[in-house]
Design a protein around this motif. Structure first.
Motif, PDB file in Angstrom:
ATOM      1  N   THR A  52      -6.115  46.586  56.435  1.00 39.50           N
ATOM      2  CA  THR A  52      -5.936  45.380  55.641  1.00 39.50           C
ATOM      3  C   THR A  52      -6.673  45.551  54.316  1.00 39.50           C
ATOM      4  N   ASP A  53      -7.178  44.499  53.700  1.00 41.13           N
ATOM      5  CA  ASP A  53      -7.625  44.611  52.312  1.00 41.13           C
ATOM      6  C   ASP A  53      -9.018  44.084  52.016  1.00 41.13           C
ATOM      7  N   THR A  54      -9.689  43.446  52.990  1.00 44.78           N
ATOM      8  CA  THR A  54     -10.952  42.791  52.665  1.00 44.78           C
ATOM      9  C   THR A  54     -12.007  43.065  53.725  1.00 44.78           C
ATOM     10  N   ASP A  55     -13.161  43.519  53.291  1.00 49.72           N
ATOM     11  CA  ASP A  55     -14.318  43.734  54.148  1.00 49.72           C
ATOM     12  C   ASP A  55     -15.537  43.854  53.239  1.00 49.72           C
ATOM     13  N   ILE A  56     -16.714  43.879  53.828  1.00 49.98           N
ATOM     14  CA  ILE A  56     -17.931  43.891  53.020  1.00 49.98           C
ATOM     15  C   ILE A  56     -18.079  45.168  52.187  1.00 49.98           C
ATOM     16  N   PRO A  57     -17.860  46.365  52.743  1.00 50.01           N
ATOM     17  CA  PRO A  57     -18.024  47.547  51.891  1.00 50.01           C
ATOM     18  C   PRO A  57     -17.171  47.506  50.631  1.00 50.01           C
ATOM     19  N   GLY A  75     -16.951  40.090  66.320  1.00 45.19           N
ATOM     20  CA  GLY A  75     -16.075  41.104  66.887  1.00 45.19           C
ATOM     21  C   GLY A  75     -15.210  41.782  65.837  1.00 45.19           C
ATOM     22  N   TYR A  76     -14.816  41.045  64.799  1.00 53.11           N
ATOM     23  CA  TYR A  76     -13.995  41.637  63.745  1.00 53.11           C
ATOM     24  C   TYR A  76     -14.780  42.686  62.953  1.00 53.11           C
ATOM     25  N   ASP A  77     -16.075  42.481  62.804  1.00 52.87           N
ATOM     26  CA  ASP A  77     -16.991  43.434  62.161  1.00 52.87           C
ATOM     27  C   ASP A  77     -16.632  43.677  60.697  1.00 52.87           C
ATOM     28  N   LEU A  78     -17.085  42.764  59.857  1.00 51.33           N
ATOM     29  CA  LEU A  78     -16.833  42.890  58.421  1.00 51.33           C
ATOM     30  C   LEU A  78     -17.611  44.022  57.771  1.00 51.33           C
ATOM     31  N   ASN A  79     -18.587  44.569  58.464  1.00 46.63           N
ATOM     32  CA  ASN A  79     -19.324  45.699  57.903  1.00 46.63           C
ATOM     33  C   ASN A  79     -18.527  47.003  57.955  1.00 46.63           C
TER      34      ASN A  79
END
Length: 383
Positions: free
Chosen positions: A71-76, A61-65
């Motif tokens: 915020t500061d962190t995700d896959i892209p 549900g958070y969807d790291l893609n």
């Protein structure tokens, strides 16, 4: 003031310019090329807690893609930042109910991150997994435990955490425990108790990295006295430059080299510059952090510095707003005259040396003795 204005302008350009429109920057071009070849290892990121708080632990549900601008962190942006290995913190507040359960929930969350994104994350438990992941075009995903409160005063959970994949333990967080003093709380033990010393011995035997971020200066010194493996400060800066108890004093920095350990410079603004010296017009900056890195290298040695961002969805320094900005820090060190070998060591080479040494010591220790047994009651309060 001038530096802050320049940093603000560069951030605007980086966020608004289309791909390929970035102005020429030879140092950044060199940093990107170096990070294509050599791994960048970040020693500490609290994304698992962010997901727990923002999405009740629902990784899908958070969807790291998706790029999470809030915020500061995700896959892209991990990809943009050339991150080769990330140490995710299974963090829990000291006062949380059922801390033993909470640690396992956070370890489970990190494992679910790996399962939800197998195209991006390679579940990692060995130093060699970093090279394996980089060759596969993935990010080595490591589990750490931040805060020994989850032990509930027993050595046995260390082995369960290790079996679940944890390879680093931050002994405490912002509060002292029954066996270890925190840097930011009242000292209760003058450092480590007998149980605390047993925790260090068992971490050494397991081949888990001992992390001295968050402990008192007395604990730092005592662990350096007894640890048979190199230690890390996974997210700490130089106390001489910013007099915060979370930072490392000079006498401890002088001992890190002999231990073979590493201090991983952190991005939290209040550990870079005293809060009273910061303002919206003059925040802590990437350049200020580079000064800490140079100081750490001067006191402990070039082979004993690394990067531990401590991105946690909170305040960040100007120029290091998210995980996509790591190459800009490497570029700054290049501008300051650091050699290729020095910046490759800072980015990840120094940490991997430490990790391999910890693994070797664990193998050696396991040929000499069996699992450590005991509790605070049996080791500290007997008789």
């Amino acid at each position: 003031m001038v530096r802050a204005s320049i940093a603000a302008r560069e951030r605007f350009v980086s966020k608004t310019a289309p791909t390929g429109a970035r102005r020429s920057d030879p140092a950044l071009d060199k940093a990107l090329a170096l990070l294509d070849a050599a791994p960048l290892v970040d020693g500490h990121n609290d994304l698992p807690w962010v997901i727990r708080e923002a999405a009740r632990g629902d990784v899908v549900g958070y969807d790291l893609n998706r790029a999470h601008q809030e915020t500061d962190t995700d896959i892209p942006r991990l990809r943009e930042g050339k991150v080769a290995a990330q140490f995710w913190a299974a963090f829990l507040p000291t006062a949380i109910p059922h801390p033993g359960r909470a640690v396992l929930e956070q370890i489970d969350l990190i494992r679910r991150m790996n399962e939800a994104h197998p195209e991006t994350f390679l579940p990692a438990v060995k130093a060699s997994d970093v090279v394996r992941a980089k060759k596969a075009g993935k990010i080595a995903s490591f589990i750490t435990v931040e805060g020994g409160v989850g032990l509930e005063n027993s050595l046995a959970p260390l082995r369960i955490w290790h079996a679940a994949g944890a390879r680093l333990m931050t002994l405490c967080h912002n509060e002292s425990l029954d066996w270890v003093d925190s840097a930011t709380d009242r000292a209760r033990h003058g450092g480590l108790t007998a149980f605390g010393r047993a925790v260090i011995a068992e971490l050494n035997r397991l081949g888990m990295i001992v992390d001295l971020a968050h402990v008192s200066a007395d604990v730092m010194r005592q662990v350096l006295d007894i640890s048979t493996a190199p230690v890390v400060f996974s997210h700490s800066n130089a106390r001489a430059l910013c007099d915060h108890p979370r930072n490392v004093p000079d006498d401890v920095l002088a001992r890190v080299k002999d231990n073979g350990g590493i201090v991983m410079a952190t991005f939290v603004p209040k550990f870079i510059r005293p809060a009273g010296t910061q303002s919206p017009a003059a925040p802590a900056s990437l350049e200020d952090l580079a000064g800490h890195i140079e100081y750490l290298a001067d006191k402990a040695g070039l082979a004993h510095v690394g990067i531990g961002s401590d991105f946690f969805g909170g305040p960040t320094p100007a120029g290091l707003e998210h995980v996509g900005r790591f190459p800009h820090l490497i570029a700054e060190m290049i501008r300051r005259g650091w050699s290729d070998d020095a910046v490759v060591g800072l980015a990840g080479g120094n940490f991997l040396r430490v990790f391999r040494a910890v693994e070797r010591e664990g193998r050696r220790q396991r040929t000499l003795r069996g699992p450590g047994l005991g509790t605070v009651e049996s080791l500290d309060r007997a008789g």
